[in-house]
Design a protein around this motif. Structure first.
Motif, PDB file in Angstrom:
ATOM      1  N   ALA A 192      87.313 -27.800  64.840  1.00 48.21           N
ATOM      2  CA  ALA A 192      88.734 -28.161  64.740  1.00 48.21           C
ATOM      3  C   ALA A 192      88.917 -29.678  64.842  1.00 48.21           C
ATOM      4  CB  ALA A 192      89.523 -27.447  65.841  1.00 48.21           C
ATOM      5  N   VAL A 193      88.142 -30.315  65.741  1.00 53.47           N
ATOM      6  CA  VAL A 193      88.188 -31.778  65.858  1.00 53.47           C
ATOM      7  C   VAL A 193      87.702 -32.429  64.561  1.00 53.47           C
ATOM      8  CG1 VAL A 193      87.200 -33.762  67.073  1.00 53.47           C
ATOM      9  CG2 VAL A 193      87.949 -31.742  68.364  1.00 53.47           C
ATOM     10  N   MET A 194      86.627 -31.878  63.976  1.00 54.84           N
ATOM     11  CA  MET A 194      86.105 -32.430  62.722  1.00 54.84           C
ATOM     12  C   MET A 194      87.134 -32.314  61.597  1.00 54.84           C
ATOM     13  SD  MET A 194      82.214 -30.907  62.988  1.00 54.84           S
ATOM     14  CE  MET A 194      81.752 -31.465  61.341  1.00 54.84           C
ATOM     15  N   ILE A 195      87.840 -31.175  61.555  1.00 54.33           N
ATOM     16  CA  ILE A 195      88.873 -30.998  60.524  1.00 54.33           C
ATOM     17  C   ILE A 195      89.983 -32.027  60.707  1.00 54.33           C
ATOM     18  CG2 ILE A 195      90.689 -29.438  59.715  1.00 54.33           C
ATOM     19  CD1 ILE A 195      88.784 -27.113  60.249  1.00 54.33           C
ATOM     20  N   ALA A 196      90.309 -32.329  61.975  1.00 55.01           N
ATOM     21  CA  ALA A 196      91.367 -33.314  62.241  1.00 55.01           C
ATOM     22  C   ALA A 196      90.972 -34.698  61.745  1.00 55.01           C
ATOM     23  CB  ALA A 196      91.671 -33.357  63.739  1.00 55.01           C
ATOM     24  N   TYR A 197      89.688 -35.062  61.799  1.00 54.96           N
ATOM     25  CA  TYR A 197      89.229 -36.377  61.354  1.00 54.96           C
ATOM     26  C   TYR A 197      88.960 -36.400  59.854  1.00 54.96           C
ATOM     27  CZ  TYR A 197      88.909 -38.372  66.004  1.00 54.96           C
ATOM     28  OH  TYR A 197      89.215 -38.870  67.247  1.00 54.96           O
ATOM     29  N   ASP A 198      88.362 -35.326  59.332  1.00 58.96           N
ATOM     30  CA  ASP A 198      88.118 -35.258  57.879  1.00 58.96           C
ATOM     31  C   ASP A 198      88.022 -33.785  57.501  1.00 58.96           C
ATOM     32  OD1 ASP A 198      86.331 -35.131  55.351  1.00 58.96           O
ATOM     33  OD2 ASP A 198      86.923 -37.251  55.489  1.00 58.96           O
ATOM     34  N   TRP A 199      89.022 -33.288  56.791  1.00 63.82           N
ATOM     35  CA  TRP A 199      89.115 -31.847  56.514  1.00 63.82           C
ATOM     36  C   TRP A 199      87.946 -31.352  55.675  1.00 63.82           C
ATOM     37  CZ3 TRP A 199      89.433 -30.135  51.500  1.00 63.82           C
ATOM     38  CH2 TRP A 199      89.763 -31.072  50.526  1.00 63.82           C
ATOM     39  N   ARG A 200      87.384 -32.226  54.806  1.00 63.18           N
ATOM     40  CA  ARG A 200      86.290 -31.790  53.945  1.00 63.18           C
ATOM     41  C   ARG A 200      85.029 -31.489  54.769  1.00 63.18           C
ATOM     42  NH1 ARG A 200      87.324 -37.093  50.487  1.00 63.18           N
ATOM     43  NH2 ARG A 200      87.560 -37.725  52.672  1.00 63.18           N
ATOM     44  N   LEU A 259      78.631 -36.616  62.525  1.00 66.99           N
ATOM     45  CA  LEU A 259      77.263 -36.100  62.571  1.00 66.99           C
ATOM     46  C   LEU A 259      76.862 -35.731  64.010  1.00 66.99           C
ATOM     47  CD1 LEU A 259      75.418 -38.464  60.041  1.00 66.99           C
ATOM     48  CD2 LEU A 259      76.162 -36.092  59.700  1.00 66.99           C
ATOM     49  N   VAL A 260      77.312 -36.556  64.985  1.00 67.71           N
ATOM     50  CA  VAL A 260      77.044 -36.223  66.390  1.00 67.71           C
ATOM     51  C   VAL A 260      77.732 -34.910  66.765  1.00 67.71           C
ATOM     52  CG1 VAL A 260      77.479 -36.920  68.783  1.00 67.71           C
ATOM     53  CG2 VAL A 260      76.641 -38.589  67.129  1.00 67.71           C
ATOM     54  N   LEU A 261      78.989 -34.748  66.313  1.00 71.81           N
ATOM     55  CA  LEU A 261      79.719 -33.509  66.590  1.00 71.81           C
ATOM     56  C   LEU A 261      79.022 -32.314  65.938  1.00 71.81           C
ATOM     57  CD1 LEU A 261      83.419 -34.687  66.132  1.00 71.81           C
ATOM     58  CD2 LEU A 261      82.221 -34.236  68.269  1.00 71.81           C
ATOM     59  N   LEU A 294      86.078 -32.887  74.454  1.00 71.76           N
ATOM     60  CA  LEU A 294      85.419 -34.046  75.048  1.00 71.76           C
ATOM     61  C   LEU A 294      84.723 -34.886  73.988  1.00 71.76           C
ATOM     62  CD1 LEU A 294      84.644 -35.366  77.789  1.00 71.76           C
ATOM     63  CD2 LEU A 294      82.660 -33.874  77.828  1.00 71.76           C
ATOM     64  N   TYR A 295      84.122 -34.214  73.027  1.00 68.94           N
ATOM     65  CA  TYR A 295      83.382 -34.944  71.998  1.00 68.94           C
ATOM     66  C   TYR A 295      84.288 -35.654  71.001  1.00 68.94           C
ATOM     67  CZ  TYR A 295      79.398 -32.546  73.941  1.00 68.94           C
ATOM     68  OH  TYR A 295      78.438 -32.099  74.813  1.00 68.94           O
ATOM     69  N   ALA A 296      85.582 -35.280  71.001  1.00 69.33           N
ATOM     70  CA  ALA A 296      86.512 -35.991  70.108  1.00 69.33           C
ATOM     71  C   ALA A 296      86.643 -37.458  70.501  1.00 69.33           C
ATOM     72  CB  ALA A 296      87.881 -35.307  70.150  1.00 69.33           C
ATOM     73  N   LEU A 297      86.441 -37.743  71.794  1.00 70.79           N
ATOM     74  CA  LEU A 297      86.539 -39.134  72.247  1.00 70.79           C
ATOM     75  C   LEU A 297      85.386 -39.993  71.756  1.00 70.79           C
ATOM     76  CD1 LEU A 297      87.706 -38.538  75.946  1.00 70.79           C
ATOM     77  CD2 LEU A 297      89.061 -39.407  74.037  1.00 70.79           C
ATOM     78  N   LEU A 298      84.333 -39.369  71.226  1.00 67.79           N
ATOM     79  CA  LEU A 298      83.222 -40.153  70.694  1.00 67.79           C
ATOM     80  C   LEU A 298      83.639 -40.960  69.473  1.00 67.79           C
ATOM     81  CD1 LEU A 298      80.241 -37.624  70.980  1.00 67.79           C
ATOM     82  CD2 LEU A 298      80.586 -39.724  72.304  1.00 67.79           C
ATOM     83  N   VAL A 299      84.593 -40.429  68.712  1.00 70.12           N
ATOM     84  CA  VAL A 299      84.995 -41.117  67.478  1.00 70.12           C
ATOM     85  C   VAL A 299      85.593 -42.492  67.778  1.00 70.12           C
ATOM     86  CG1 VAL A 299      86.452 -41.006  65.420  1.00 70.12           C
ATOM     87  CG2 VAL A 299      85.296 -38.930  66.273  1.00 70.12           C
ATOM     88  N   PRO A 300      86.622 -42.612  68.634  1.00 72.94           N
ATOM     89  CA  PRO A 300      87.145 -43.971  68.909  1.00 72.94           C
ATOM     90  C   PRO A 300      86.131 -44.846  69.647  1.00 72.94           C
ATOM     91  CG  PRO A 300      88.190 -42.342  70.340  1.00 72.94           C
ATOM     92  CD  PRO A 300      87.437 -41.585  69.303  1.00 72.94           C
TER      93      PRO A 300
END
Length: 571
Positions: free
Chosen positions: A147-155, A277-279, A34-40
């Motif tokens: 896992a969502v964070m890794i998908a957006y930026d692996w570092r 940062l929110v995630l 659910l929180y992955a939708l915060l990015v877009p």
């Protein structure tokens, strides 16, 4: 934990439990996604046209609705499984306790089982209803977010993932350090509870003797022990809780520093950085709750271990092919029995022919009551055999054995209910006329006539609203209604006043008529009416014969008789 829960309860709960765990896991994953939708959403809000964020906001709202439905279904499923398990465990524990030998129930175990059947069961079986969902969420949701964070930026994702092994080590360390303290805390809590009950029950004696201060000291010591153990519990858990908090804060700070560095270098946008940062902040809350949830789960596991220990206690074995005796004579054949390390009987043999009365006398601690308990198979003998009608009691079905025996104890326990309900325990299917006849024979009708509610009078817990003699009359009426061919009497008049003693003796005489009787007695009236008397001492039958024969021998029984009659005369 789940494996232990299913092992204690049985495999019939495995399928609904697995279904509930799967549903809770899916709910936790959806919460993380659910929180992955915060990015877009944030990306569009910080872009040139914020109105473009509406489709993503609507998608976020739809995802929240899906999560809400899943959360409701998983919580309901957990509650249903928990209550179903609780009901099943009550039945399973009750059935098992009913098959354990009655000798297993000493005062310590009775208190432990009482605590276990109330607070313990609720704590252990509350796992599915109250702890499982937050525990799964605290583990799965942060991993999904990572896992969502890794998908957006692996570092940044790998930086967040670095907390996982540290959190696992901290949880294991905390569990190990608190295990011993938890066991001690349980022991101290039980001891303090016992002291509180003892202090309350002993108030009349303490006030009469002016010793309330001394006895309060015992209670105060027990409460101080609880306080000291509580401090040790906090001392064992606090380092883990602090370490967990510090670890989460350090990792969050690391992500923020790394994100700032990447943002300043142009490797990541402002919207993406804020989303990450929110995630990361959303990961922190469930991870920090692990300390509290872990403590509750450890407490539940301790209760499950205690339940497992009780359920693993072997009941007295039931015969594969039960044998029914044809008569009701009683025989002790070379019986040897130990209670713990103490030898109670050493090669004891005696017989009671059908319809005869045996009186058992002897000094305190000689094993008189134990003789009755062996006959009723409260315990199994270590050597030799106890027989009814020539059949070893170990070869009889327990229900068949108990149906042939009526027992009247010195200390009568009545269930919290009416007089009629307590009498009917002897034979629930008896007619009203049979119940009234048994009450009349026991002279219980005299008690009923003077009570305002008569047969519907509530006796209170343990029969507390009746006197000792009145409780004995209820017990004798119950035994008369049962109409068993073998009667066991354990010093039933030793503490009664003369009026109640006379009434109880009349009821006992009617109870014993035509039956095989073994009675433990201090009052000589009962002994004189016996067909045979045995004198027990030191684990052996010292003397045996009729009352008159033993008096002529001038031995131990004669001395016992002379002392008893002298005490009665002086009283």
């Amino acid at each position: 934990m789940i494996g232990l829960l299913l092992r204690v309860l049985g495999n019939e709960y495995a399928k609904p439990m697995r279904r509930t765990v799967a549903l809770m896991t899916v709910t936790a994953i959806v919460e993380g996604l659910l929180y992955a939708l915060l990015v877009p959403v944030l990306h569009k809000l910080f872009g040139s046209d914020p109105a473009e964020a509406w489709p993503y906001l609507l998608g976020f709202g739809g995802a929240v609705a899906v999560y809400a439905v899943l959360r409701y279904l998983s919580d309901v499923s957990g509650m249903r499984v928990g209550t179903s398990m609780l009901r099943g465990m009550y039945y399973k524990l009750g059935d098992h306790l009913a098959r354990l030998p009655l000798g297993w129930y000493d005062s310590t175990r009775v208190g432990d089982v009482s605590t276990m059947a109330s607070k313990g069961l609720l704590a252990a079986l509350g796992v599915a209803a109250h702890l499982l969902a937050p525990f799964i969420s605290a583990l799965v949701t942060p991993l999904t977010i990572v896992a969502v964070m890794i998908a957006y930026d692996w570092r940044l994702g790998l930086a967040a993932l670095a907390a996982a092994p540290v959190v696992a080590v901290i949880q294991k360390w905390t569990a190990r350090s608190s295990a011993a303290v938890d066991a001690e805390r349980h022991e101290r809590d039980n001891e303090a509870a016992g002291r509180v009950i003892e202090f309350i029950q002993a108030q009349p004696v303490l006030r009469a003797g002016g010793r309330t201060g001394e006895r309060f000291g015992l209670l105060d010591n027990a409460l101080q022990d609880v306080e000291r153990t509580s401090r040790r519990t906090v001392g064992a858990v606090l380092p883990g809780a602090v370490s967990l908090t510090v670890t989460v804060q350090v990792v969050f700070t690391l992500i923020m520093v790394l994100g700032t560095y990447l943002g300043l270098g142009g490797d990541i946008g402002v919207a993406e950085l804020l989303s990450i940062l929110v995630l990361a902040a959303r990961c922190a809350d469930p991870l920090l709750s692990l300390s509290d949830i872990g403590g509750k789960l450890r407490g539940a596991r301790v209760e499950l271990d205690r339940l497992d220990t009780v359920l693993r206690t072997a009941p007295l074995p039931e015969p594969a092919e039960p044998v029914r005796p044809e008569s009701h004579g009683v025989e002790f054949d070379s019986v040897t029995f130990k209670h713990g390390d103490r030898l109670v009987f050493d090669d004891v043999s005696l017989t009671v022919p059908v319809g005869q009365r045996l009186a058992v006398v002897g000094p305190s601690g000689a094993g008189k009551s134990t003789l009755l308990q062996l006959l009723a198979r409260f315990y199994d003998v270590d050597a030799g055999a106890v027989r009814i009608g020539g059949v070893d009691v170990r070869s009889m079905d327990t229900e068949d054995l108990m149906s042939r025996i009526a027992i009247v104890f010195q200390d009568v326990y009545l269930f919290d209910g009416t007089i009629e309900q307590n009498v009917r325990l002897g034979r629930p299917d008896a007619t009203d006329a049979e119940v009234r006849a048994a009450a009349s024979a026991a002279r219980l009708d005299e008690v009923i006539d003077r009570l305002p509610d008569g047969w519907a009078a509530d006796v209170g817990e343990g029969g507390a609203r009746l006197s000792g003699g009145e409780r004995q009359r209820v017990s004798i009426a119950r035994a008369l209604l049962k109409d068993a061919p073998i009667v066991l009497l354990d010093e039933v008049t030793s503490s009664l006043d003369p009026v109640n003693e006379a009434a109880v003796h009349e009821g006992i005489e009617r109870l014993m008529a035509g039956r095989t009787v073994v009675t433990v007695a201090h009052r000589m009236r009962t002994v004189r009416r016996a067909d045979r008397v045995v004198f027990l001492d030191g684990g052996k039958i010292v003397e045996e014969g009729s009352h008159d024969e033993l008096l002529l021998q001038g031995g131990r029984y004669a001395d016992f008789w002379n002392i008893s009659t002298a005490a009665t005369a002086s009283g």
